[in-house]
Design a protein around this motif. Structure first.
Motif, short mmCIF file in Angstrom:
data_model
loop_
_atom_site.label_atom_id
_atom_site.label_comp_id
_atom_site.label_asym_id
_atom_site.label_seq_id
_atom_site.Cartn_x
_atom_site.Cartn_y
_atom_site.Cartn_z
N MET A 1 0.85 -1.17 0.00
CA MET A 1 0.00 0.00 0.00
C MET A 1 0.90 1.24 0.00
O MET A 1 1.70 1.42 0.89
N ASN A 2 0.78 2.03 -1.02
CA ASN A 2 1.48 3.30 -1.09
C ASN A 2 0.44 4.40 -1.16
O ASN A 2 -0.58 4.25 -1.81
N TYR A 3 0.70 5.50 -0.47
CA TYR A 3 -0.21 6.63 -0.61
C TYR A 3 0.54 7.93 -0.36
O TYR A 3 1.59 7.96 0.26
N THR A 4 -0.02 8.99 -0.91
CA THR A 4 0.54 10.32 -0.76
C THR A 4 -0.57 11.24 -0.27
O THR A 4 -1.71 11.11 -0.70
N GLU A 5 -0.22 12.13 0.64
CA GLU A 5 -1.20 13.12 1.08
C GLU A 5 -0.47 14.41 1.40
O GLU A 5 0.75 14.43 1.57
N ASN A 6 -1.22 15.49 1.42
CA ASN A 6 -0.69 16.78 1.80
C ASN A 6 -1.26 17.11 3.17
O ASN A 6 -2.46 17.22 3.33
N TYR A 7 -0.39 17.25 4.15
CA TYR A 7 -0.81 17.53 5.53
C TYR A 7 -0.16 18.83 5.98
O TYR A 7 1.07 18.90 6.13
N ARG A 8 -0.96 19.86 6.13
CA ARG A 8 -0.47 21.17 6.58
C ARG A 8 0.69 21.68 5.73
O ARG A 8 1.69 22.18 6.25
N GLY A 9 0.59 21.48 4.43
CA GLY A 9 1.62 21.96 3.51
C GLY A 9 2.82 21.05 3.38
O GLY A 9 3.77 21.37 2.67
#
Length: 102
Positions: A1-9
Motif C-alpha cells: 500500500m502506497n499513498y501520498t497526502e498533503n498535511y499542513r503543507g
C-alpha cells in the motif's frame, strides 16, 4: 500500500511493501509531523517506509523516515515489532538530528 497526502503543507509519501497501513498508524504519522514541526518550520516533504523482514515468529518490522528540509535531509530507521512505537522511536532520533543541525 502506497499513498501520498498533503498535511499542513507537507507532502507525505508512505511506502509499504505488501502491507496495509491502518488508520491508527496514519494518524501517528501526522502526529509525528506535528512534533517535528516544533523543531523546524521548513519541512517540505516526509517519506515514510514500512517493511517486514523475515517470516512467522522471526519477522521484524522496520520503519524508516526521511524528512525533506533545506540543506541535507535527515533520516532515521528503527527495527522492532509494533508500528506505532517504532514511529515514535524514529521521530525521537529525527528530533535529535534536527537539534544538532541548529
Amino acid at each position: 500500500m502506497n499513498y501520498t497526502e498533503n498535511y499542513r503543507g507537507v507532502k507525505i509519501d508512505v511506502q509499504s511493501v505488501n502491507l496495509d497501513i491502518s488508520e491508527v498508524v496514519q494518524k501517528e504519522i501526522r502526529t509525528s509531523i506535528d512534533k517535528l514541526s516544533k523543531f523546524t518550520q521548513d519541512i517540505n516533504a516526509v517519506d515514510v517506509y514500512f517493511k517486514t523482514e523475515g517470516t512467522g515468529g522471526t519477522a521484524v518490522s522496520i520503519v524508516g523516515m526521511r524528512v525533506g528540509i533545506p540543506g541535507p535531509d535527515v533520516f532515521a530507521e528503527e527495527k522492532g515489532q509494533n508500528w506505532v512505537p517504532l514511529l515514535k522511536d524514529v521521530v525521537e532520533k529525527l528530533i535529535r538530528q534536527l537539534k544538532k543541525g541548529k
